[in-house]
Design a protein around this motif. Sequence first.
Motif, PDB file in Angstrom:
ATOM      1  N   TYR A  39     -15.671  72.902 -20.742  1.00 53.41           N
ATOM      2  CA  TYR A  39     -16.997  72.492 -20.285  1.00 53.41           C
ATOM      3  C   TYR A  39     -17.473  71.235 -21.008  1.00 53.41           C
ATOM      4  CZ  TYR A  39     -17.264  76.799 -17.675  1.00 53.41           C
ATOM      5  OH  TYR A  39     -17.018  77.808 -16.792  1.00 53.41           O
ATOM      6  N   ALA A  40     -16.954  70.991 -22.193  1.00 54.75           N
ATOM      7  CA  ALA A  40     -17.323  69.786 -22.929  1.00 54.75           C
ATOM      8  C   ALA A  40     -16.471  68.597 -22.506  1.00 54.75           C
ATOM      9  CB  ALA A  40     -17.175  70.026 -24.437  1.00 54.75           C
ATOM     10  N   GLY A  41     -15.598  68.784 -21.527  1.00 55.19           N
ATOM     11  CA  GLY A  41     -14.774  67.686 -21.037  1.00 55.19           C
ATOM     12  C   GLY A  41     -13.585  67.387 -21.903  1.00 55.19           C
ATOM     13  N   LYS A  42     -12.998  68.390 -22.470  1.00 59.45           N
ATOM     14  CA  LYS A  42     -11.868  68.176 -23.363  1.00 59.45           C
ATOM     15  C   LYS A  42     -10.641  68.922 -22.871  1.00 59.45           C
ATOM     16  CE  LYS A  42     -14.828  67.675 -27.365  1.00 59.45           C
ATOM     17  NZ  LYS A  42     -15.223  68.251 -28.642  1.00 59.45           N
ATOM     18  N   PHE A  43     -10.108  68.539 -21.734  1.00 61.42           N
ATOM     19  CA  PHE A  43      -8.858  69.148 -21.286  1.00 61.42           C
ATOM     20  C   PHE A  43      -7.759  68.645 -22.214  1.00 61.42           C
ATOM     21  CE2 PHE A  43     -11.259  69.509 -17.323  1.00 61.42           C
ATOM     22  CZ  PHE A  43     -10.925  70.785 -16.920  1.00 61.42           C
ATOM     23  N   PRO A  44      -6.981  69.545 -22.794  1.00 64.76           N
ATOM     24  CA  PRO A  44      -5.971  69.103 -23.758  1.00 64.76           C
ATOM     25  C   PRO A  44      -4.730  68.487 -23.124  1.00 64.76           C
ATOM     26  CG  PRO A  44      -5.866  71.476 -23.505  1.00 64.76           C
ATOM     27  CD  PRO A  44      -7.046  71.000 -22.690  1.00 64.76           C
ATOM     28  N   VAL A  93     -12.790  61.092  -9.989  1.00 67.04           N
ATOM     29  CA  VAL A  93     -13.890  60.774 -10.909  1.00 67.04           C
ATOM     30  C   VAL A  93     -15.231  61.312 -10.406  1.00 67.04           C
ATOM     31  CG1 VAL A  93     -15.241  58.885 -11.925  1.00 67.04           C
ATOM     32  CG2 VAL A  93     -12.737  58.789 -11.944  1.00 67.04           C
ATOM     33  N   ASN A  94     -15.528  61.105  -9.123  1.00 63.87           N
ATOM     34  CA  ASN A  94     -16.855  61.433  -8.591  1.00 63.87           C
ATOM     35  C   ASN A  94     -16.921  62.732  -7.795  1.00 63.87           C
ATOM     36  OD1 ASN A  94     -17.946  58.966  -9.573  1.00 63.87           O
ATOM     37  ND2 ASN A  94     -16.950  57.934  -7.881  1.00 63.87           N
ATOM     38  N   GLY A  95     -15.777  63.278  -7.408  1.00 67.54           N
ATOM     39  CA  GLY A  95     -15.768  64.478  -6.575  1.00 67.54           C
ATOM     40  C   GLY A  95     -16.014  64.124  -5.118  1.00 67.54           C
ATOM     41  N   PRO A 101     -16.504  66.748  -9.490  1.00 68.18           N
ATOM     42  CA  PRO A 101     -16.167  65.514 -10.201  1.00 68.18           C
ATOM     43  C   PRO A 101     -15.514  65.837 -11.546  1.00 68.18           C
ATOM     44  CG  PRO A 101     -18.504  65.962 -10.394  1.00 68.18           C
ATOM     45  CD  PRO A 101     -17.938  67.008  -9.473  1.00 68.18           C
ATOM     46  N   PHE A 102     -14.483  65.110 -11.886  1.00 71.19           N
ATOM     47  CA  PHE A 102     -13.818  65.281 -13.172  1.00 71.19           C
ATOM     48  C   PHE A 102     -14.025  64.069 -14.068  1.00 71.19           C
ATOM     49  CE2 PHE A 102     -11.672  68.459 -10.650  1.00 71.19           C
ATOM     50  CZ  PHE A 102     -11.573  69.512 -11.546  1.00 71.19           C
ATOM     51  N   GLY A 103     -14.901  63.168 -13.662  1.00 70.19           N
ATOM     52  CA  GLY A 103     -15.133  61.948 -14.432  1.00 70.19           C
ATOM     53  C   GLY A 103     -15.596  62.180 -15.851  1.00 70.19           C
ATOM     54  N   GLU A 104     -16.369  63.219 -16.068  1.00 71.65           N
ATOM     55  CA  GLU A 104     -16.846  63.499 -17.420  1.00 71.65           C
ATOM     56  C   GLU A 104     -15.923  64.449 -18.166  1.00 71.65           C
ATOM     57  OE1 GLU A 104     -20.962  64.473 -17.731  1.00 71.65           O
ATOM     58  OE2 GLU A 104     -21.527  62.955 -16.253  1.00 71.65           O
ATOM     59  N   SER A 105     -14.947  65.016 -17.478  1.00 66.92           N
ATOM     60  CA  SER A 105     -14.041  65.983 -18.092  1.00 66.92           C
ATOM     61  C   SER A 105     -12.700  65.391 -18.488  1.00 66.92           C
ATOM     62  CB  SER A 105     -13.785  67.146 -17.131  1.00 66.92           C
ATOM     63  OG  SER A 105     -14.984  67.773 -16.795  1.00 66.92           O
ATOM     64  N   LEU A 106     -12.340  64.271 -17.889  1.00 66.35           N
ATOM     65  CA  LEU A 106     -11.040  63.656 -18.147  1.00 66.35           C
ATOM     66  C   LEU A 106     -11.220  62.223 -18.623  1.00 66.35           C
ATOM     67  CD1 LEU A 106      -9.128  64.822 -14.927  1.00 66.35           C
ATOM     68  CD2 LEU A 106      -8.971  65.816 -17.217  1.00 66.35           C
ATOM     69  N   SER A 107     -10.348  61.805 -19.499  1.00 62.14           N
ATOM     70  CA  SER A 107     -10.347  60.411 -19.959  1.00 62.14           C
ATOM     71  C   SER A 107      -9.781  59.512 -18.861  1.00 62.14           C
ATOM     72  CB  SER A 107      -9.498  60.274 -21.222  1.00 62.14           C
ATOM     73  OG  SER A 107      -8.115  60.458 -20.908  1.00 62.14           O
ATOM     74  N   ASP A 108      -9.951  58.224 -19.010  1.00 65.21           N
ATOM     75  CA  ASP A 108      -9.381  57.272 -18.052  1.00 65.21           C
ATOM     76  C   ASP A 108      -7.869  57.449 -17.963  1.00 65.21           C
ATOM     77  OD1 ASP A 108     -11.950  56.239 -17.740  1.00 65.21           O
ATOM     78  OD2 ASP A 108     -11.602  54.580 -19.126  1.00 65.21           O
ATOM     79  N   GLU A 109      -7.234  57.665 -19.103  1.00 60.73           N
ATOM     80  CA  GLU A 109      -5.780  57.835 -19.125  1.00 60.73           C
ATOM     81  C   GLU A 109      -5.370  59.125 -18.413  1.00 60.73           C
ATOM     82  OE1 GLU A 109      -2.021  57.895 -22.215  1.00 60.73           O
ATOM     83  OE2 GLU A 109      -4.013  57.458 -22.974  1.00 60.73           O
ATOM     84  N   GLN A 110      -6.097  60.212 -18.614  1.00 59.85           N
ATOM     85  CA  GLN A 110      -5.768  61.468 -17.943  1.00 59.85           C
ATOM     86  C   GLN A 110      -5.927  61.346 -16.431  1.00 59.85           C
ATOM     87  OE1 GLN A 110      -8.541  63.774 -20.377  1.00 59.85           O
ATOM     88  NE2 GLN A 110      -6.865  65.187 -20.846  1.00 59.85           N
ATOM     89  N   ALA A 133      -7.426  51.218 -17.000  1.00 64.68           N
ATOM     90  CA  ALA A 133      -8.417  50.157 -16.775  1.00 64.68           C
ATOM     91  C   ALA A 133      -8.983  50.230 -15.362  1.00 64.68           C
ATOM     92  CB  ALA A 133      -7.800  48.797 -17.036  1.00 64.68           C
ATOM     93  N   ALA A 134      -8.157  50.548 -14.370  1.00 67.30           N
ATOM     94  CA  ALA A 134      -8.621  50.681 -12.997  1.00 67.30           C
ATOM     95  C   ALA A 134      -9.571  51.873 -12.870  1.00 67.30           C
ATOM     96  CB  ALA A 134      -7.452  50.831 -12.039  1.00 67.30           C
ATOM     97  N   VAL A 135      -9.283  52.939 -13.581  1.00 65.62           N
ATOM     98  CA  VAL A 135     -10.157  54.119 -13.554  1.00 65.62           C
ATOM     99  C   VAL A 135     -11.492  53.765 -14.211  1.00 65.62           C
ATOM    100  CG1 VAL A 135     -10.477  56.490 -14.375  1.00 65.62           C
ATOM    101  CG2 VAL A 135      -8.218  55.735 -13.572  1.00 65.62           C
ATOM    102  N   LYS A 136     -11.429  53.110 -15.344  1.00 70.16           N
ATOM    103  CA  LYS A 136     -12.656  52.724 -16.055  1.00 70.16           C
ATOM    104  C   LYS A 136     -13.552  51.859 -15.185  1.00 70.16           C
ATOM    105  CE  LYS A 136     -14.296  50.762 -20.365  1.00 70.16           C
ATOM    106  NZ  LYS A 136     -13.929  50.290 -21.680  1.00 70.16           N
ATOM    107  N   ALA A 137     -12.952  50.980 -14.427  1.00 66.30           N
ATOM    108  CA  ALA A 137     -13.727  50.075 -13.570  1.00 66.30           C
ATOM    109  C   ALA A 137     -14.456  50.822 -12.450  1.00 66.30           C
ATOM    110  CB  ALA A 137     -12.805  49.016 -12.964  1.00 66.30           C
TER     111      ALA A 137
END
Length: 140
Positions: A39-44, A93-95, A101-110, A133-137
């Motif tokens: 829930y804190a957005g930390k998928f390992p 990212v947005n659902g 949406p998984f934008g707050e749960s996953l990093s750009d790399e994930q 970088a494309a995800v971050k944008a």
Amino acid sequence: MRPPVHAARAAAHARIVAVMSLLAFAAMASHIATAQEIYAGKFPQQTGEDLFKNICQGCHMPDVKGAISASAYPALAANPRLVAAIYPITVVVNGQRAMPPFGESLSDEQVANVINYVRTHFGNHYKDQVTPAAVKAQRH
């Protein structure tokens, strides 16, 4: 007065078993995400395959052919919508509809890793890689 030898050995054995059990549990727990971490957005998971298996396949199914139940989960196998990398980035990212949406749960790399995994497996042969970088944008 000292306890009998067999009682002392049994007590020592019980302590060893207890300590070993605690160590085994601690080792296993270090690799399992807790509900609070999720829930804190930390998928390992970090690899696209691990992320897919632990997050996506629950709805899209292991064969990625989708499912219809209380909601419709589209097939990702041989999906022409994945040709433009912006589409899966935006959806992950947005659902969209039933997909959260998984934008707050996953990093750009994930996000990039799981999209690249799906776009290169299951009958999808899209060679251009999604980058962090494309995800971050695309994040709002």
